[in-house]
Design a protein around this motif. Structure first.
Motif, PDB file in Angstrom:
ATOM      1  N   GLU A   1       0.819  -1.210   0.000  1.00  0.00           N
ATOM      2  CA  GLU A   1       0.000   0.000   0.000  1.00  0.00           C
ATOM      3  C   GLU A   1       0.857   1.266   0.000  1.00  0.00           C
ATOM      4  OE1 GLU A   1      -3.174   0.098  -0.579  1.00  0.00           O
ATOM      5  OE2 GLU A   1      -3.118  -2.084  -0.733  1.00  0.00           O
ATOM      6  N   PHE A   2       1.954   1.263   0.740  1.00  0.00           N
ATOM      7  CA  PHE A   2       2.811   2.444   0.736  1.00  0.00           C
ATOM      8  C   PHE A   2       3.479   2.624  -0.628  1.00  0.00           C
ATOM      9  CE2 PHE A   2       2.757   2.999   5.396  1.00  0.00           C
ATOM     10  CZ  PHE A   2       2.705   4.381   5.443  1.00  0.00           C
ATOM     11  N   ALA A   3       3.877   1.531  -1.274  1.00  0.00           N
ATOM     12  CA  ALA A   3       4.460   1.645  -2.613  1.00  0.00           C
ATOM     13  C   ALA A   3       3.450   2.255  -3.585  1.00  0.00           C
ATOM     14  CB  ALA A   3       4.915   0.273  -3.099  1.00  0.00           C
ATOM     15  N   GLN A   4       2.183   1.806  -3.465  1.00  0.00           N
ATOM     16  CA  GLN A   4       1.131   2.358  -4.323  1.00  0.00           C
ATOM     17  C   GLN A   4       0.877   3.825  -3.991  1.00  0.00           C
ATOM     18  OE1 GLN A   4      -0.176   0.758  -6.775  1.00  0.00           O
ATOM     19  NE2 GLN A   4      -1.716   2.233  -7.420  1.00  0.00           N
ATOM     20  N   LEU A   5       0.894   4.154  -2.693  1.00  0.00           N
ATOM     21  CA  LEU A   5       0.605   5.523  -2.262  1.00  0.00           C
ATOM     22  C   LEU A   5       1.632   6.513  -2.814  1.00  0.00           C
ATOM     23  CD1 LEU A   5      -0.781   7.662  -0.438  1.00  0.00           C
ATOM     24  CD2 LEU A   5       0.751   6.933   1.400  1.00  0.00           C
ATOM     25  N   ILE A   6       2.912   6.211  -2.631  1.00  0.00           N
ATOM     26  CA  ILE A   6       3.926   7.193  -3.051  1.00  0.00           C
ATOM     27  C   ILE A   6       4.047   7.245  -4.565  1.00  0.00           C
ATOM     28  CG2 ILE A   6       6.018   5.747  -3.083  1.00  0.00           C
ATOM     29  CD1 ILE A   6       7.273   8.116  -1.393  1.00  0.00           C
ATOM     30  N   SER A   7       3.815   6.106  -5.225  1.00  0.00           N
ATOM     31  CA  SER A   7       3.839   6.113  -6.687  1.00  0.00           C
ATOM     32  C   SER A   7       2.741   7.024  -7.228  1.00  0.00           C
ATOM     33  CB  SER A   7       3.671   4.687  -7.219  1.00  0.00           C
ATOM     34  OG  SER A   7       3.706   4.678  -8.624  1.00  0.00           O
ATOM     35  N   GLU A   8       1.556   6.945  -6.643  1.00  0.00           N
ATOM     36  CA  GLU A   8       0.442   7.798  -7.085  1.00  0.00           C
ATOM     37  C   GLU A   8       0.705   9.257  -6.743  1.00  0.00           C
ATOM     38  OE1 GLU A   8      -2.958   6.095  -5.237  1.00  0.00           O
ATOM     39  OE2 GLU A   8      -3.108   4.424  -6.651  1.00  0.00           O
ATOM     40  N   ALA A   9       1.340   9.518  -5.586  1.00  0.00           N
ATOM     41  CA  ALA A   9       1.648  10.902  -5.206  1.00  0.00           C
ATOM     42  C   ALA A   9       2.661  11.512  -6.173  1.00  0.00           C
ATOM     43  CB  ALA A   9       2.174  10.940  -3.772  1.00  0.00           C
ATOM     44  N   TYR A  10       3.696  10.747  -6.515  1.00  0.00           N
ATOM     45  CA  TYR A  10       4.667  11.241  -7.495  1.00  0.00           C
ATOM     46  C   TYR A  10       3.990  11.494  -8.842  1.00  0.00           C
ATOM     47  CZ  TYR A  10       8.582   9.853  -4.420  1.00  0.00           C
ATOM     48  OH  TYR A  10       9.483   9.735  -3.397  1.00  0.00           O
ATOM     49  N   HIS A  11       3.156  10.552  -9.259  1.00  0.00           N
ATOM     50  CA  HIS A  11       2.491  10.676 -10.559  1.00  0.00           C
ATOM     51  C   HIS A  11       1.588  11.909 -10.588  1.00  0.00           C
ATOM     52  CE1 HIS A  11       0.701   9.396 -14.354  1.00  0.00           C
ATOM     53  NE2 HIS A  11      -0.480   9.623 -13.818  1.00  0.00           N
TER      54      HIS A  11
END
Length: 823
Positions: free
Chosen positions: A184-194
């Motif tokens: 979930e954290f990997a998904q969270l930061i990836s979406e924030a960067y995107h």
């Protein structure tokens, strides 16, 4: 106004990033809670089931509190920054005791857990982060993000872990839920960067990020990039900046463009020793030409030529070639065009004549390496003793020939340095005999080039340091196999003999001959460890294959990313191509060749997969997919097997691809025009033509991704260091980058504490191979090597370079009796 606008854009981008993180915390907590509840449905021993139940209950009770704590900490960090002291957030440690107490185990464990979370996050979000970092550098005119910038994944991981501890959740609960938390954290930061990148692109901030020339820049270059991105004129250089090749009139010496600000402790100590020597000379020697230390030159930067030099000792030159194979003059002769300007002062003719006479006397003397063999290790100590006595006698003669105090001081310091080198017991006596022959050529350089006493990177110093570092382990190494130790050592000793004789053959060329033979010696070392050293050549071959495969996989990923940027490809297929099939293509290209039939079939499989996963609205297209699917899946499995993927991993990937194909059958994905598919196939066929030709070119995307998990490359005869050590500082990374082939170390790894030699550095300096005397290779990434240096698990045989140590010992003698300089 442009600078103000850029800063406003950067500030707003950080707000977009922060709000994306805050919004994402709610679904993150919900997903973790759902995953925690699902764990109770899986069978397990009673003790594990009880631990799961307690963890779920604790999460249900404290999870919402943790969410609020993370959000509050993120908002606080966005305004006030993050403290570098990880213990500052540890409420179990009294504030009064923080400065005096040792770091407790719980803090260490939390740092390890935080690092693992950060690695998972960056594995998912590397590309988005790289693009965002580039855009923020352009807006903020900084060389790079600050180490504790909230945009960095490891800072977000630290915030999450600190909040976890503060609300009362313990490490055991994290371990039970870590799969869900990592995902979930990997998904969270990836979406924030995107989301942040999308907003910046909408604001016309670097819509296209060029990957290949992306290199670290100085602050001035970053400001120029900002100007380019916004259409403003580039700012002029600061008025205080000195011109090329000039030292500033006051203050510290600035770093040259392109030189990283972080410096290793060894480099700093060497500069301090040189500065101390300059102070002593300025204080005690009237008229000594003191030189300001310059920024150390890039190793191999100044490469002079001997092509225009007339040898004065043709016999010595010829003698050297017969003992080592190729003649010295047969080596490559690099150009003098890039050599930096050198401060030269004319030595008195009388002194130069005395130096020449002393050198010729040593060359003619039987049994002292003068044109004949030294007689082996038995006679070498006796030869050393005789050379030491003669050099001491020559010192007095040379001082009498000196015309001023500066020349007398130079003679004394060089004599002290060589006395230290020739008594260094860790260097075999047979090698020290040849080092003794360098004293007069070095003295000739020192009396005419004052920067010999100011720069630790002077070619004469570096040559002695490199040769000394390579032979430090001779006396203790035991190589398996009869005669293999002596054979390997003999090859290196012959090269050292050749180098000394070349230096002697060109006495009037100053630093140029030292720089030339240094370049040749470094080329010899690469060839020696790759082809002649029995302990290292197999390991070097394996390490080169690992680097080639990893570099190709990353470059294939970059090119595939570009090719598919405008193509409507289902996410599951896109991830498979980037993370799995790029590696398959690399392995196939390395083993069979880029233009082999099997490599071409793997490329065709990629094109077929893209086509199969596109929308299939007609019955004929669906029938064609069904017809092609079995051979396509077989090719995909063959490729994954060829790359070493386990069967269960292959099953997972095939399952995900089947889901993508099912989506295509229901026409949920966009259709790809036939002409676009044909264009893609042509691009795949010529994929290698798009790759950068110069592997040494410094593509930072490749550099960063080359440090990914290499543990899958471990094989018989080569261990891959994937864990251990402590988080390295920038200075430790700089030190690791400075380590040169040939040096000896003590390595503490997997329960063994043994001597190893650095036998290979990758073309990008991101990988390094150490070999044991018995031939076992140990492969490090740059950061892991720095981590081992930081933790004291990798210790160099030398605390400092041979000539730096000799200079320090000379300073100690001068401190006790500075009058020796002028006697």
């Amino acid at each position: 106004m442009t600078a103000a606008r850029n800063q406003a854009l950067a500030t707003q981008a950080r707000r977009v990033y922060l709000e994306a993180l805050v919004r994402g915390m709610t679904p993150l907590v919900a997903a973790v809670g759902q995953g925690a509840s699902q764990q109770l449905a899986h069978g397990a021993p009673h003790a594990i089931m009880m631990a799961r139940r307690d963890a779920v209950q604790a999460w249900q009770k404290l999870g919402p509190n943790w969410q609020m704590a993370v959000v509050a900490a993120l908002r606080h960090a966005a305004v006030h920054g993050v403290s570098d002291n990880a213990r500052e957030h540890d409420t179990t440690v009294p504030v009064q005791s923080v400065k005096m107490s040792l770091v407790d185990d719980s803090t260490i464990e939390r740092e390890i857990t935080s690092s693992r979370l950060a690695l998972v996050m960056m594995d998912r979000a590397t590309w988005e982060f790289t693009d965002l970092r580039t855009r923020m550098q352009a807006l903020e005119a900084h060389d790079d993000l600050e180490p504790l910038d909230l945009l960095r994944a490891h800072v977000v991981a630290r915030v999450a872990l600190d909040a976890w501890t503060r609300v009362g959740l313990d490490a055991n609960i994290w371990q039970l839920l870590h799969h869900e938390l990592h995902e979930e954290f990997a998904q969270l930061i990836s979406e924030a960067y995107h989301e942040t990148n999308r907003w910046l692109i909408a604001q016309k901030v670097l819509p296209e990020v060029d990957l290949r020339p992306f290199i670290r820049r100085t602050a001035q270059a970053a400001a120029a990039a900002t100007a380019t991105a916004t259409g403003a004129p580039a700012p002029p250089p600061p008025p205080s900046s000195p011109g090329p090749g000039l030292a500033p009139t006051s203050g510290p010496v600035p770093m040259a463009p392109g030189v990283a600000s972080a410096r290793s402790k060894a480099s700093s100590q060497a500069d301090e020793v040189m500065a101390q020597l300059q102070r002593v000379l300025a204080r005690h020697v009237p008229g000594f030409p003191v030189v300001k230390s310059q920024v150390p030159a890039r190793p191999g930067g100044g490469k002079p030529s001997l092509a225009d030099v007339t040898p004065s000792h043709a016999g010595a030159l010829g003698g050297g070639s017969s003992s080592s194979g190729d003649a010295p003059g047969s080596a490559a002769k690099p150009s003098l065009a890039d050599a930096p300007p050198v401060s030269v002062s004319a030595a008195s003719p009388r002194l130069l004549g005395a130096i020449k006479h002393a050198q010729e006397s040593l060359q003619r003397r039987p049994g002292t390496a003068g044109g004949v063999d030294t007689g082996g290790s038995a006679s070498a100590p006796r030869a050393l003793e005789e050379i030491g006595a003669r050099n001491q006698a020559f010192k007095q003669v040379l001082k009498q020939a000196a015309s001023n105090p500066a020349e007398r001081a130079t003679i004394e310091i060089v004599a002290m340095m060589f006395q230290s080198i020739l008594t260094e017991e860790r260097i075999p006596a047979t090698v020290r005999v040849w080092f003794a022959r360098l004293q007069m050529p070095v003295l000739r350089v020192a009396v005419s080039e004052p920067d010999f006493f100011a720069a630790a990177d002077h070619p004469a110093r570096r040559l002695i340091d490199r040769m000394g570092a390579c032979v430090m382990g001779f006396n203790t190494v035991q190589v398996s196999g009869p005669g293999s130790e002596r054979a390997s050592n003999d090859v290196l000793e012959r090269e050292i003999k050749r180098v000394v004789q070349v230096v002697e053959a060109y006495p009037d060329t100053g630093r140029r001959v030292f720089a030339t033979v240094l370049t040749e010696f470094e080329k010899f070392l690469d060839h020696y460890f790759e082809n002649e050293n029995q302990a290292s050549k197999r390991g070097v071959s394996l390490a080169q294959q690992v680097e080639q495969r990893e570099t190709l996989a990353i470059q294939y990923t970059i090119e595939l990313r570009k090719m598919l940027s405008e193509v409507p490809v289902q996410d599951g297929v896109r991830d498979f191509l980037f993370h799995v099939w790029a590696d398959v293509l690399a392995v196939t290209a390395v083993r069979a060749g880029a233009q082999s039939d099997v490599t071409k079939s793997m490329k065709r499989a990629a094109a077929d997969l893209i086509w199969s996963a596109s929308s299939k609205a007609s019955r004929e297209e669906r029938a064609e997919v069904i017809r092609r699917l079995p051979p396509l899946l077989k090719t995909l499995r063959d490729g994954m097997s060829h790359a070493g993927l386990a069967t269960d991993k292959q099953d997972d990937h095939v399952r995900q691809l089947n889901n993508a194909l099912a989506a295509a059958f229901t026409a949920k994905t966009a259709a790809i025009p036939r002409e676009r598919l044909d264009e893609l196939m042509d691009q795949l066929e010529t994929l290698e033509a798009m790759l950068p030709e110069d592997i040494e070119g410094g593509d930072s995307h490749v550099d960063e991704m080359l440090v990914r998990d290499l543990s899958g490359h471990e094989s018989e005869g080569m261990e891959v260091v994937a864990e251990g050590g402590s988080a390295p500082t920038p200075a430790m990374v700089a030190w690791a980058r400075e380590l040169q082939v040939g040096g000896w170390f003590m390595l503490d790894y997997r329960g063994r504490n043994e001597q190893v030699q650095l036998a290979w550095r990758g073309l990008r300096k991101q990988l390094a191979l150490f070999v044991t005397p018995k031939g076992r290779g140990v492969l490090f990434s740059l950061n892991r090597m720095a981590a081992f240096l930081q933790a004291g698990l990798l210790l160099p045989a030398q605390d400092e370079a041979l000539t730096v140590q000799a200079t320090r010992k000379a300073l100690a003698k001068l401190d006790a009796d500075p009058g020796q300089l002028l006697k």
